[in-house]
Scaffold this motif. Structure first.
Motif, PDB file in Angstrom:
ATOM      1  N   SER A  23       0.826  -1.283  -0.031  1.00 57.26           N
ATOM      2  CA  SER A  23       0.003   0.048  -0.116  1.00 57.26           C
ATOM      3  C   SER A  23       0.806   1.362   0.155  1.00 57.26           C
ATOM      4  CB  SER A  23      -0.824   0.123   1.435  1.00 57.26           C
ATOM      5  OG  SER A  23      -1.871  -1.022   1.164  1.00 57.26           O
ATOM      6  N   THR A  95      -5.657  -1.576  -5.916  1.00 52.66           N
ATOM      7  CA  THR A  95      -5.430  -0.124  -5.250  1.00 52.66           C
ATOM      8  C   THR A  95      -4.715   0.554  -6.656  1.00 52.66           C
ATOM      9  OG1 THR A  95      -4.722  -1.333  -3.386  1.00 52.66           O
ATOM     10  CG2 THR A  95      -3.599   0.786  -3.878  1.00 52.66           C
ATOM     11  N   GLN A 169      -9.145   2.579  -0.477  1.00 49.10           N
ATOM     12  CA  GLN A 169      -8.885   2.755  -2.216  1.00 49.10           C
ATOM     13  C   GLN A 169      -9.690   3.910  -2.487  1.00 49.10           C
ATOM     14  OE1 GLN A 169      -9.328  -1.221  -3.861  1.00 49.10           O
ATOM     15  NE2 GLN A 169      -7.189  -2.052  -3.072  1.00 49.10           N
ATOM     16  N   ARG A 265      -3.747  -0.978  10.437  1.00 47.71           N
ATOM     17  CA  ARG A 265      -3.300  -2.224   9.758  1.00 47.71           C
ATOM     18  C   ARG A 265      -3.210  -3.459  10.489  1.00 47.71           C
ATOM     19  NH1 ARG A 265      -0.457  -1.685   4.802  1.00 47.71           N
ATOM     20  NH2 ARG A 265      -0.511  -4.013   4.761  1.00 47.71           N
TER      21      ARG A 265
END
Ligand code: S3P
Length: 440
Positions: A23, A95, A169, A265
Motif C-alpha cells: 500500500s 489499489t 482505495q 493495519r
C-alpha cells in the motif's frame, strides 16, 4: 502454471525481513512522481502490483530507474504527467486501478486503465460514481462498474462525500482526484480505513485537515512539493503469514524485522493476542511518518474468538490467514460484518471456506463472514489434513494461507496456480524454506 509444495514436520525459526509494504509503495510512487526532482524509495515492494504502478507512471512520462533495492523516481512536478500512448495495465491491483482512476480523472489527457481477469470482475462503481459527482468523465463496462475504464481527463470540482464503505482505495482515489480539483473535497467513511495516504500527504507537506470525522482537502495547491527519500516499512500483511505460522507450528520462534505497525493495519495482532498468541513488539520507531517495529513470535495454543464489524477494516487483508489460525484453534471463531471479503482478489469467504474444508476444517459460510469450529482440544492446537489439490483461485493471500495451514498437517500440501503469489510476495517460498531450516 506454478505450484507450491510444503513439507511439514519442522518448526519455524530464525529472523527474516518481508517485502516492502504494498500500500505504501503504491502511494510513494504516485506522490514522488508528482514531486519536483528525484526521490529514492528503498525497500519498496517488488511485487507485481507495485511494479505495474511503476510501469504506469513510466508510461505517463515519469523517468523511474528500477534497482533491486531502490527505486529512483524523477518527479516532474504537480502537472508533469503526460498522456500514455497505450492502455495502462494495472495487472491484479485494485489499489493501482482505483487510485489511478482518481488521479487521472483530473488531468488534461485521456487514459484507458485495465487489468487482469480478477480486476475486470471487481467493483469500480465505488470510485466511478463519486468521481462523476466531481465532474469526471469515465466510461466503462456496465456503465462504469467494471474495467477497462476510459478516462477523459477534465476539470474537476471538490465534493462533500460520505462513503458507504470503509475503503482506503475509495478514500485515496477521491483524495488524489481532490488534489487536482477546484475547491475543497470533504470525505468521511463509516470506519477508519488504512491511513497511509493521509500520512504520506503529511510527510510531503500537502495540507490535509481532519475536522471531527471528516477529511478536508484544498485542491490545486499553490505550491507543490519536492522529492524526498523514503524507506518503505516491511509489509505487515506479508508478515502475517509467519505470525500465524510460527504460532501454530509447535516449537517455533521467529523474528520479523522492520515491519510496519500502523494501527489501521494491525488488527490481526489484537485478534491473535486475544486468541492466546505470543507476539512481542520490539524496537518501535518511526519511518517516513509510519510506525515500524520488529515482531517476535513464539508458538502458542489458540482459542476461538469473535471478530465483529469494528475490527474489520484494520484486519481486512488478514482474514485468509486468520481463518487458518481459527481452523486449528480450540473452540469457535465467528467473523461478521466482513462482506467486503467477497469483492477482494477472490471471494475470500467462499474460497477460504472451500479450500480449508478440503483440508478438514469445519466452516459455515455466512453472507458477511463465517463460523469456524476449531480442531484444537484443551490447550492444544489441532491439525489440518495435507492436500495435493489446494487451489489458489488466483488469489495470492489464499495461496500463502493454504501453504501455512499445510505446515500443521502430517503429509505434504501442494497448491496449484501459485504464480499469483508474486503480486505481493515474490520469493515467499524461499522465505518459508529458510525459516523451516532455521537458517534464515
Ligand atoms: C488497500 C486497501 C484495501 C486492501 C487492499 C489495499 C490500499 O482495500 O484490502 O489490499 O492500499 O488502499 P479496500 O480499500 O477495498 O478495503
Amino acid at each position: 502454471m506454478a505450484s507450491l509444495t510444503v513439507t511439514p514436520g519442522r518448526a519455524l525459526s530464525g529472523a527474516i525481513t518481508v517485502p516492502g509494504d504494498k500500500s505504501i509503495t503504491h502511494r510513494a510512487i504516485i506522490l514522488t512522481s508528482l514531486a519536483e526532482g528525484e526521490s529514492r524509495l528503498s525497500s519498496y515492494s517488488r511485487g507485481e502490483d507495485c511494479l505495474n504502478t511503476m510501469r504506469a507512471f513510466q508510461a505517463l512520462g515519469i523517468r523511474i530507474e528500477e534497482q533491486p533495492d531502490v527505486l529512483h523516481v524523477h518527479g516532474k512536478g504537480f502537472w508533469g504527467l503526460q498522456e500514455a500512448g497505450a492502455p495502462i495495465d494495472c495487472g491484479n491491483s485494485g489499489t493501482g486501478t482505483r487510485l489511478l482512476t482518481g488521479l487521472l480523472a483530473g488531468q488534461d489527457f485521456f487514459t484507458i486503465l485495465t487489468g487482469d481477469e480478477s480486476i475486470r470482475r471487481r467493483p469500480m462503481g465505488r470510485v466511478v460514481k463519486p468521481l462523476r459527482e466531481m465532474g469526471a468523465i469515465i466510461a466503462g463496462r456496465k456503465g462504469g462498474e467494471l474495467a477497462p475504464l476510459a478516462i477523459t481527463g477534465t476539470r474537476l470540482h471538490g465534493i462533500d462525500y460520505t462513503s458507504p464503505v470503509a475503503s482506503a482505495q475509495v478514500k485515496s482515489s477521491l483524495l488524489f482526484a481532490g488534489l487536482f480539483a477546484d475547491g475543497v473535497t470533504r470525505f468521511r467513511e463509516p470506519r477508519l480505513s488504512r491511513d497511509h495516504t493521509e500520512r504520506m500527504f503529511q510527510f510531503f507537506g500537502i495540507s490535509l485537515r481532519q475536522e471531527a470525522d471528516t477529511l478536508v482537502l484544498q485542491g490545486r495547491p499553490s505550491v507543490g512539493w519536492t522529492g524526498r527519500d523514503i524507506v518503505i516499512p516491511g509489509d505487515f500483511s506479508a508478515a502475517a503469514f509467519f505470525l500465524v505460522g510460527a504460532t501454530i507450528v509447535p516449537g517455533s520462534d521467529v523474528t520479523i524485522r522492520n515491519v510496519g505497525i500502523n494501527p489501521t493495519r494491525t488488527g490481526l495482532l489484537d485478534v491473535l493476542t486475544a486468541m492466546g498468541a505470543k507476539i512481542q513488539i520490539l524496537n518501535r520507531r518511526d519511518q517516513a511518518g509510519e510506525p515500524v517495529a520488529d515482531l517476535r513470535v513464539t508458538s502458542a495454543s489458540l482459542k476461538g474468538v469473535a471478530v465483529g464489524p469494528e475490527r474489520i477494516p484494520q484486519t481486512i487483508d488478514e482474514f485468509p490467514i486468520l481463518c487458518v489460525a481459527a481452523a486449528v484453534a480450540e473452540g469457535e471463531t465467528t467473523i461478521s460484518g466482513a462482506e467486503e471479503l467477497r469483492v477482494k482478489e477472490s471471494d475470500r469467504i467462499a474460497t477460504m471456506s472451500a479450500e480449508l474444508r478440503a483440508m478438514g476444517a469445519q466452516i459455515t459460510e455466512k453472507p458477511d463472514g463465517m463460523v469456524i469450529r476449531g480442531l484444537g482440544r484443551a490447550g492444544q492446537n489441532g491439525h489440518l489434513n495435507g492436500t495435493t489439490q489446494g487451489r489458489s483461485h488466483g488469489d495470492h493471500r489464499v495461496a500463502m494461507s493454504l501453504a501455512i495451514g499445510g505446515l500443521t498437517a502430517a503429509t505434504p500440501t501442494s497448491i496449484e496456480d501459485t504464480g499469483c503469489v508474486d503480486t505481493s510476495f515474490p520469493h515467499f517460498d524461499r522465505t518459508l524454506a529458510a525459516l523451516l531450516t532455521g537458517g534464515a
